[in-house]
Design a protein around this motif. Structure first.
Motif, PDB file in Angstrom:
ATOM      1  N   GLU A  21      20.410   8.719 -82.920  1.00 23.73           N
ATOM      2  CA  GLU A  21      21.122   7.761 -83.178  1.00 23.73           C
ATOM      3  C   GLU A  21      21.043   6.997 -81.779  1.00 23.73           C
ATOM      4  OE1 GLU A  21      22.997   7.201 -85.781  1.00 23.73           O
ATOM      5  OE2 GLU A  21      21.980   8.668 -86.566  1.00 23.73           O
ATOM      6  N   ALA A  22      20.519   7.243 -80.657  1.00 22.55           N
ATOM      7  CA  ALA A  22      20.590   6.710 -79.373  1.00 22.55           C
ATOM      8  C   ALA A  22      19.656   5.189 -79.538  1.00 22.55           C
ATOM      9  CB  ALA A  22      20.040   7.289 -78.409  1.00 22.55           C
ATOM     10  N   ASP A  23      20.136   4.148 -78.573  1.00 23.73           N
ATOM     11  CA  ASP A  23      19.451   3.026 -78.517  1.00 23.73           C
ATOM     12  C   ASP A  23      18.680   2.750 -77.249  1.00 23.73           C
ATOM     13  OD1 ASP A  23      20.319   1.663 -80.846  1.00 23.73           O
ATOM     14  OD2 ASP A  23      22.272   1.239 -79.847  1.00 23.73           O
ATOM     15  N   LEU A  24      19.156   3.656 -76.383  1.00 21.93           N
ATOM     16  CA  LEU A  24      18.488   4.027 -75.011  1.00 21.93           C
ATOM     17  C   LEU A  24      18.333   5.355 -74.776  1.00 21.93           C
ATOM     18  CD1 LEU A  24      17.740   2.711 -72.300  1.00 21.93           C
ATOM     19  CD2 LEU A  24      20.108   3.018 -71.531  1.00 21.93           C
ATOM     20  N   GLY A  56      10.309   3.842 -82.954  1.00 20.73           N
ATOM     21  CA  GLY A  56      10.758   2.367 -82.534  1.00 20.73           C
ATOM     22  C   GLY A  56      12.113   2.391 -82.609  1.00 20.73           C
ATOM     23  N   GLY A  57      12.569   1.184 -82.190  1.00 26.05           N
ATOM     24  CA  GLY A  57      14.004   0.704 -82.022  1.00 26.05           C
ATOM     25  C   GLY A  57      14.860   1.239 -80.810  1.00 26.05           C
ATOM     26  N   LYS A  58      14.141   1.831 -79.916  1.00 25.59           N
ATOM     27  CA  LYS A  58      14.824   2.156 -78.911  1.00 25.59           C
ATOM     28  C   LYS A  58      14.221   1.790 -77.533  1.00 25.59           C
ATOM     29  CE  LYS A  58      15.487   6.680 -80.930  1.00 25.59           C
ATOM     30  NZ  LYS A  58      16.832   6.475 -81.637  1.00 25.59           N
ATOM     31  N   GLN A  59      15.080   1.777 -76.520  1.00 25.27           N
ATOM     32  CA  GLN A  59      14.417   1.401 -75.115  1.00 25.27           C
ATOM     33  C   GLN A  59      14.436   2.589 -74.542  1.00 25.27           C
ATOM     34  OE1 GLN A  59      17.739  -1.541 -73.919  1.00 25.27           O
ATOM     35  NE2 GLN A  59      15.946  -2.913 -74.035  1.00 25.27           N
ATOM     36  N   ALA A  60      13.635   2.792 -73.463  1.00 26.68           N
ATOM     37  CA  ALA A  60      13.506   3.840 -72.535  1.00 26.68           C
ATOM     38  C   ALA A  60      13.525   3.648 -70.988  1.00 26.68           C
ATOM     39  CB  ALA A  60      12.400   4.660 -72.913  1.00 26.68           C
ATOM     40  N   ARG A  88       6.933   4.003 -79.642  1.00 22.57           N
ATOM     41  CA  ARG A  88       7.146   2.593 -80.114  1.00 22.57           C
ATOM     42  C   ARG A  88       8.599   2.362 -79.507  1.00 22.57           C
ATOM     43  NH1 ARG A  88       4.799   2.537 -86.039  1.00 22.57           N
ATOM     44  NH2 ARG A  88       5.787   4.508 -85.767  1.00 22.57           N
ATOM     45  N   TRP A  89       8.763   2.836 -78.082  1.00 20.45           N
ATOM     46  CA  TRP A  89       9.893   2.494 -77.431  1.00 20.45           C
ATOM     47  C   TRP A  89       9.738   1.521 -76.338  1.00 20.45           C
ATOM     48  CZ3 TRP A  89      11.495   8.458 -76.171  1.00 20.45           C
ATOM     49  CH2 TRP A  89      11.935   9.065 -77.545  1.00 20.45           C
ATOM     50  N   GLN A  90      10.635   0.588 -76.170  1.00 14.90           N
ATOM     51  CA  GLN A  90      10.386  -0.301 -75.047  1.00 14.90           C
ATOM     52  C   GLN A  90      10.799   0.065 -73.866  1.00 14.90           C
ATOM     53  OE1 GLN A  90       8.879  -3.497 -75.836  1.00 14.90           O
ATOM     54  NE2 GLN A  90       8.758  -2.575 -77.869  1.00 14.90           N
ATOM     55  N   PRO A  91       9.797   0.021 -72.952  1.00 13.00           N
ATOM     56  CA  PRO A  91      10.130   0.363 -71.526  1.00 13.00           C
ATOM     57  C   PRO A  91      11.231  -0.449 -70.996  1.00 13.00           C
ATOM     58  CG  PRO A  91       7.990  -0.204 -71.704  1.00 13.00           C
ATOM     59  CD  PRO A  91       8.510  -0.695 -72.970  1.00 13.00           C
ATOM     60  N   ALA A  92      12.556   0.049 -70.345  1.00 11.16           N
ATOM     61  CA  ALA A  92      13.561  -0.594 -70.048  1.00 11.16           C
ATOM     62  C   ALA A  92      13.776  -0.642 -68.455  1.00 11.16           C
ATOM     63  CB  ALA A  92      14.859  -0.141 -70.783  1.00 11.16           C
ATOM     64  N   GLY A  93      12.918   0.008 -67.923  1.00 14.62           N
ATOM     65  CA  GLY A  93      12.827   0.540 -66.257  1.00 14.62           C
ATOM     66  C   GLY A  93      12.586   1.684 -65.817  1.00 14.62           C
TER      67      GLY A  93
END
Length: 121
Positions: A21-24, A56-60, A88-93
């Motif tokens: 369920e998480a976005d991050l 997909g659909g998540k930031q990490a 397919r998670w987007q690097p967020a930091g």
């Protein structure tokens, strides 16, 4: 031989449903012999049964501490890049906490992680 998951398994019953369920996603580990710690590895290994739901659909965000200097992070950077690419998670930091044994250095990295976290409020 396959082994069934226990009915009271915390990863299966609590962690993975929240992760789906998480976005991050925040992945936290110390560096042990140029790899992630066994606890995080055990959770990541459980992703396999949920690949479809997790892709997909998540930031990490990745938070990694090491006793040594910055050169020790090379293998971890590659590992997390490949994991995030595959999921397919987007690097967020990322916070790479080198020399984490040093109190002043560690305080700097804690502040860096706090500032990163404020971006997601």
């Amino acid at each position: 031989m396959e082994v069934a998951v226990r009915p009271d398994d915390v990863v299966e019953n609590e962690v993975l449903p929240k992760l789906i369920e998480a976005d991050l996603v925040v992945l936290v580990t110390s560096l042990y012999y140029y790899g992630i710690n066994a606890t995080l590895k055990a959770v990541i290994d459980r992703f396999y049964a949920y690949n479809h739901e997790l892709h997909g659909g998540k930031q990490a965000v990745t938070l990694i501490s090491v006793y040594g200097d910055d050169s020790a992070f090379a293998s971890m950077k590659l590992y997390f890049k490949q994991l995030l690419d595959y999921m397919r998670w987007q690097p967020a930091g990322t916070v790479l906490a080198s020399d984490s044994w040093n109190g002043r250095q560690l305080a700097k990295h804690v502040q860096e992680a706090a500032e990163l976290g404020h971006q997601f409020k």
